[in-house]
Motif scaffolding. Sequence first.
Motif, mmCIF file in Angstrom:
data_model
loop_
_atom_site.group_PDB
_atom_site.id
_atom_site.type_symbol
_atom_site.label_atom_id
_atom_site.label_comp_id
_atom_site.label_asym_id
_atom_site.label_seq_id
_atom_site.Cartn_x
_atom_site.Cartn_y
_atom_site.Cartn_z
ATOM 1 N N ARG A 70 1.083 -1.423 0.540
ATOM 2 C CA ARG A 70 -0.275 0.060 -0.792
ATOM 3 C C ARG A 70 0.863 1.583 -0.329
ATOM 4 N NH1 ARG A 70 -3.726 -0.787 -2.409
ATOM 5 N NH2 ARG A 70 -4.684 0.976 -2.180
ATOM 6 N N SER A 71 2.383 1.346 -0.100
ATOM 7 C CA SER A 71 3.256 2.072 -0.224
ATOM 8 C C SER A 71 4.498 1.646 0.012
ATOM 9 C CB SER A 71 2.918 3.396 1.410
ATOM 10 O OG SER A 71 3.916 1.796 2.546
ATOM 11 N N ILE A 72 5.424 2.807 -1.050
ATOM 12 C CA ILE A 72 6.469 2.622 -1.554
ATOM 13 C C ILE A 72 7.725 3.427 -1.564
ATOM 14 C CG2 ILE A 72 5.830 2.952 -3.921
ATOM 15 C CD1 ILE A 72 8.004 1.228 -5.066
ATOM 16 N N VAL A 73 8.762 2.783 -0.214
ATOM 17 C CA VAL A 73 9.557 4.641 -0.664
ATOM 18 C C VAL A 73 10.802 3.955 -1.266
ATOM 19 C CG1 VAL A 73 11.027 4.943 1.599
ATOM 20 C CG2 VAL A 73 8.787 4.520 1.757
ATOM 21 N N ARG B 260 4.901 -5.872 -10.082
ATOM 22 C CA ARG B 260 6.668 -6.248 -9.353
ATOM 23 C C ARG B 260 7.313 -4.638 -9.961
ATOM 24 N NH1 ARG B 260 8.990 -4.841 -14.943
ATOM 25 N NH2 ARG B 260 7.051 -4.274 -16.420
ATOM 26 N N ALA B 261 8.722 -5.327 -9.199
ATOM 27 C CA ALA B 261 9.502 -3.970 -9.575
ATOM 28 C C ALA B 261 11.223 -4.527 -9.835
ATOM 29 C CB ALA B 261 9.743 -3.334 -8.006
ATOM 30 N N SER B 262 11.802 -3.501 -10.657
ATOM 31 C CA SER B 262 13.458 -4.580 -10.723
ATOM 32 C C SER B 262 13.815 -2.852 -11.031
ATOM 33 C CB SER B 262 13.484 -5.240 -12.020
ATOM 34 O OG SER B 262 13.032 -4.381 -13.406
ATOM 35 N N VAL B 263 15.122 -3.240 -11.067
ATOM 36 C CA VAL B 263 16.461 -1.783 -10.869
ATOM 37 C C VAL B 263 17.016 -2.630 -12.074
ATOM 38 C CG1 VAL B 263 18.039 0.050 -9.859
ATOM 39 C CG2 VAL B 263 16.004 -1.022 -8.992
ATOM 40 N N PHE C 270 15.888 -4.867 -2.089
ATOM 41 C CA PHE C 270 13.927 -4.261 -1.613
ATOM 42 C C PHE C 270 13.935 -5.339 -0.379
ATOM 43 C CE2 PHE C 270 13.055 -3.753 -5.814
ATOM 44 C CZ PHE C 270 14.391 -3.896 -6.788
ATOM 45 N N GLY C 271 13.007 -4.119 0.140
ATOM 46 C CA GLY C 271 12.263 -4.763 1.900
ATOM 47 C C GLY C 271 11.132 -4.805 1.584
ATOM 48 N N ILE C 272 10.451 -5.798 2.176
ATOM 49 C CA ILE C 272 8.854 -5.556 2.770
ATOM 50 C C ILE C 272 8.570 -5.439 3.925
ATOM 51 C CG2 ILE C 272 6.175 -6.166 1.711
ATOM 52 C CD1 ILE C 272 7.619 -6.644 -0.791
ATOM 53 N N GLU C 273 7.937 -4.557 4.683
ATOM 54 C CA GLU C 273 7.522 -4.660 5.464
ATOM 55 C C GLU C 273 6.074 -4.072 6.204
ATOM 56 O OE1 GLU C 273 8.960 -3.245 10.407
ATOM 57 O OE2 GLU C 273 10.030 -2.375 8.968
ATOM 58 N N GLY C 274 5.362 -5.143 6.299
ATOM 59 C CA GLY C 274 3.888 -5.097 6.722
ATOM 60 C C GLY C 274 3.777 -4.921 5.125
ATOM 61 N N THR C 275 2.672 -3.952 4.682
ATOM 62 C CA THR C 275 2.375 -3.529 3.460
ATOM 63 C C THR C 275 3.077 -2.459 2.467
ATOM 64 O OG1 THR C 275 0.779 -2.022 4.762
ATOM 65 C CG2 THR C 275 -0.149 -4.027 3.664
ATOM 66 N N THR C 276 4.762 -1.829 3.331
ATOM 67 C CA THR C 276 5.507 -1.396 2.529
ATOM 68 C C THR C 276 6.958 -1.682 2.104
ATOM 69 O OG1 THR C 276 4.603 0.554 4.166
ATOM 70 C CG2 THR C 276 6.755 0.890 3.168
ATOM 71 N N LEU C 277 6.436 -1.354 0.693
ATOM 72 C CA LEU C 277 8.029 -2.187 0.079
ATOM 73 C C LEU C 277 8.900 -1.018 0.304
ATOM 74 C CD1 LEU C 277 9.204 -3.850 -1.971
ATOM 75 C CD2 LEU C 277 8.685 -2.465 -3.861
ATOM 76 N N THR C 278 10.750 -1.351 0.609
ATOM 77 C CA THR C 278 11.499 -0.253 0.689
ATOM 78 C C THR C 278 12.231 -0.690 -0.151
ATOM 79 O OG1 THR C 278 12.253 -1.358 2.285
ATOM 80 C CG2 THR C 278 11.215 0.183 2.894
ATOM 81 N N ILE C 279 12.539 0.512 -1.458
ATOM 82 C CA ILE C 279 13.985 0.208 -2.168
ATOM 83 C C ILE C 279 14.928 1.297 -1.810
ATOM 84 C CG2 ILE C 279 14.013 -0.380 -5.020
ATOM 85 C CD1 ILE C 279 11.405 -0.727 -5.497
ATOM 86 N N ASP C 280 16.348 0.445 -2.216
ATOM 87 C CA ASP C 280 17.361 1.320 -1.783
ATOM 88 C C ASP C 280 18.335 1.406 -2.970
ATOM 89 O OD1 ASP C 280 19.626 2.510 -0.836
ATOM 90 O OD2 ASP C 280 20.458 0.835 0.031
ATOM 91 N N VAL C 281 18.458 2.153 -3.731
ATOM 92 C CA VAL C 281 19.325 2.479 -5.639
ATOM 93 C C VAL C 281 20.170 1.811 -5.006
ATOM 94 C CG1 VAL C 281 19.083 2.529 -7.731
ATOM 95 C CG2 VAL C 281 16.857 3.049 -6.110
ATOM 96 N N ALA C 282 20.342 1.303 -5.955
ATOM 97 C CA ALA C 282 22.643 1.193 -5.273
ATOM 98 C C ALA C 282 23.429 0.735 -6.486
ATOM 99 C CB ALA C 282 23.108 0.817 -4.699
ATOM 100 N N LEU C 283 23.730 0.739 -7.606
ATOM 101 C CA LEU C 283 25.052 0.265 -7.961
ATOM 102 C C LEU C 283 26.228 0.518 -7.759
ATOM 103 C CD1 LEU C 283 24.153 1.999 -11.770
ATOM 104 C CD2 LEU C 283 23.757 -0.175 -10.849
ATOM 105 N N SER C 284 27.009 -0.642 -8.201
ATOM 106 C CA SER C 284 28.326 -1.092 -7.583
ATOM 107 C C SER C 284 30.057 0.079 -8.211
ATOM 108 C CB SER C 284 29.270 -2.551 -8.302
ATOM 109 O OG SER C 284 29.524 -2.446 -9.671
#
Length: 235
Positions: free
Chosen positions: A34-37, A56-59, A85-99
Amino acid sequence: MTIILSIPIFILTLMSALAGPAPAGETIDLSTIRSIVITGDASAIEITTSAEEPYRASVSGRRSGWFSSWYSSWFYNSCNDRSRFGIEGTTLTIDVALSAWSDIADCAPHLSANIPAGVAVRIEQEAFSADLDGDFSSFATTTNAADITLNGHASAVDISGSAVRANLSYARVLRDEKVAITAQSLDAFVGFGKDVPVDYTVTAKASYVDSLVPSVPGSRPLVNIRGDFVRVRIR
């Protein structure tokens, strides 16, 4: 001379063989969120809310710059994705990073997501471009530089940044819309359609406001814009 020239060629060939193919962006199910950060490295973001496509989601990393075409001919993994990527409850968190190894290839992270309608979106990155197409409960960000496009609907929009370009085009109006934008330098378009009364306020040191109709206090949508140097069109 032959031996001297063959050494760097051998090294490049060996590194190319060891590199292997670039991994595909991570894909996960988003049907219950229900939310995405979104946090992390500056990136290009595309989010849709199509019920006809899988959620879906992809980076992935996209190469750019004059050096990238030469580099990609030698190293196949030049844009390694290390996003989390992480899901806690109904919140998806995406921490974007390249090497860090991707820097030489001028890699730019690209996030693509299709999520259920009515999801709240929040982006916390120093710089980004975002293209949102669909229905969202809200959109919020705190950033330094951003280029934001919204086509669809969001009941609440809260944008805070240093340099912002925003194009908000509403496909429908529910009379509950609130748009707040604060930026030092702002170029914005906010469109709700023809014959829609809007309560809008623009406060700035220097501003150019283009609106075909005067503000209607107490009506909805409600638009509040603050900044130092502002150019805004309201329709």
